[in-house]
Design a protein around this motif. Structure first.
Motif, mmCIF file in Angstrom:
data_model
loop_
_atom_site.group_PDB
_atom_site.id
_atom_site.type_symbol
_atom_site.label_atom_id
_atom_site.label_comp_id
_atom_site.label_asym_id
_atom_site.label_seq_id
_atom_site.Cartn_x
_atom_site.Cartn_y
_atom_site.Cartn_z
ATOM 1 N N CYS A 26 0.842 -1.210 0.000
ATOM 2 C CA CYS A 26 0.000 0.000 0.000
ATOM 3 C C CYS A 26 0.871 1.251 0.000
ATOM 4 O O CYS A 26 1.806 1.383 0.792
ATOM 5 C CB CYS A 26 -0.927 -0.003 1.203
ATOM 6 N N CYS A 29 -0.074 3.213 3.682
ATOM 7 C CA CYS A 29 0.199 2.651 5.014
ATOM 8 C C CYS A 29 1.258 1.553 4.985
ATOM 9 O O CYS A 29 1.701 1.105 6.045
ATOM 10 C CB CYS A 29 -1.088 2.143 5.652
ATOM 11 N N CYS A 56 -6.746 -1.476 -0.201
ATOM 12 C CA CYS A 56 -6.003 -1.840 1.019
ATOM 13 C C CYS A 56 -6.995 -2.127 2.143
ATOM 14 O O CYS A 56 -7.843 -1.287 2.451
ATOM 15 C CB CYS A 56 -5.054 -0.710 1.408
ATOM 16 N N CYS A 59 -6.039 0.557 5.260
ATOM 17 C CA CYS A 59 -6.351 2.001 5.266
ATOM 18 C C CYS A 59 -7.426 2.410 4.259
ATOM 19 O O CYS A 59 -7.975 3.495 4.366
ATOM 20 C CB CYS A 59 -5.079 2.827 5.032
HETATM 21 ZN ZN LIG Z 1 -3.091 1.020 3.205
#
Ligand SMILES: [Zn+2]
Length: 329
Positions: A26, A29, A56, A59
């Motif tokens: 990601c 994050c 993701c 997040c």
């Molecule tokens: Zn993420």
């Protein structure tokens, strides 16, 4: 002989091959835990390839995975890519010149009002052919730009005489705290490392300086209405789409607190692109498809959508969101 066969084939299959895609975690994050979201293609330019967006689970960022390597991605930005616009003075139609100048001035006025100063030093990241920077210069600002595309950045230097570097932001190596305003108009969704880019923006922006972003809004009415045909996906050029809370988090973590969200760009242009992509798969008669596309682009059709955008802008439901935020530390 037979035992050598597979080994030789394995060797041959690796010689001279360069990976064109890489799996990525990601971009916000860093988690490597994502669910499939959408398989798509290059609807805008019709270049080859199938691309995969994932969401993701940690997040909520939607991002391309696997991601094309920078060398591969460069092929998807040919000179005819539409944001590489010519100088406004070179438009043959007076209407076009008036319309484009109005659009650029609207951006310049919005930036200057939020910057809280009449003149200063502005850096446009991903400045394309430099049209916005040229506008800021007309308003009395010292204008600088970075643009990785060699054709677009050369145009900005040679046709418009702007201080534009062919580079990404980090490699350009500007001095710390050297700008009053940094803009990323329709850029953050294109960069492979949005966190690194925003951290570098925070470094080159003076404390209290203004960051301006615009980017596609997946919370928009048009994203929901057009679904997979929405122009905001724009694979493979858009590497990530940021739900508003994800963007707020990323901004906070890179030194930008309390962003103000608004919307005032990309209205009719984005709508007609989404409509084109829908027509491509639903209207099979080429002449009819072309006529409907022209009708949607006509001035009366554009005027009809105007009231809708006044409401959608207020409710943050337009296709493109704009963000104004000051560097907080
Ligand atoms: Zn993420």
């Amino acid at each position: 002989m037979s035992s050598n066969g597979p080994a030789v084939r394995d060797l041959l299959s690796t010689v001279g091959t360069v990976p064109s895609e890489v799996r990525v975690a990601c971009l916000v994050c860093g988690a490597d835990d994502a669910a499939p979201f959408m398989e798509t293609r290059d609807r805008l330019l019709g270049l080859e390839g199938r691309f995969h967006l994932v969401r993701c689970r940690n997040c909520g960022l939607i991002y391309q995975n696997p991601q094309l390597t920078p060398a591969e991605l460069g092929r998807y930005y040919p000179p005819e890519y539409h944001p590489f616009l010519p100088a406004i003075e070179d438009e043959p139609s007076p209407w076009q010149r008036w319309d484009r100048r109005r659009g650029v001035d609207r951006r310049c006025r919005a930036v200057i009002a939020r910057a809280g100063r009449r003149t200063g030093k502005v850096l446009a990241v991903g400045c394309a052919t430099g049209i916005f920077l040229d506008g800021m210069r007309r308003w009395g600002w010292e204008a600088h730009g970075v643009e990785p595309n060699p054709v677009a950045s050369a145009y900005a230097r040679e046709r418009l005489g702007l201080a534009v570097v062919t580079s990404d932001l980090t490699a350009a190596g500007y001095a710390a705290e050297s700008f009053d305003v940094v803009t990323l108009w329709d850029v953050l969704e294109h960069v492979p490392d949005p966190r690194g880019t925003l951290s570098e923006v925070a470094r080159v922006l003076r404390p209290g300086g203004l960051l301006v972003l615009s980017l596609p809004s997946i919370e928009s009415v048009e994203a929901r209405l057009f679904g997979r045909y929405w122009a905001g996906w724009d694979a493979p050029r858009h590497l990530a789409l940021f739900p508003r809370p994800v963007l707020v988090r990323l901004l906070r973590e890179t030194g930008f607190d309390h962003p103000q969200f608004t919307a005032f760009t990309g209205h009719h242009g984005t709508l007609v692109l989404s409509l084109d992509f829908w027509l491509d798969e639903h209207v099979y008669v080429p002449k009819l498809r072309a006529w409907l596309g022209r009708l949607a682009r006509s001035w009366p059709a554009r005027a009809l959508t105007w009231p809708y955008y006044q409401v959608a802008n207020k409710l943050l439901l337009s296709s493109i969101m704009a963000v104004f935020v000051l560097r907080s530390r």
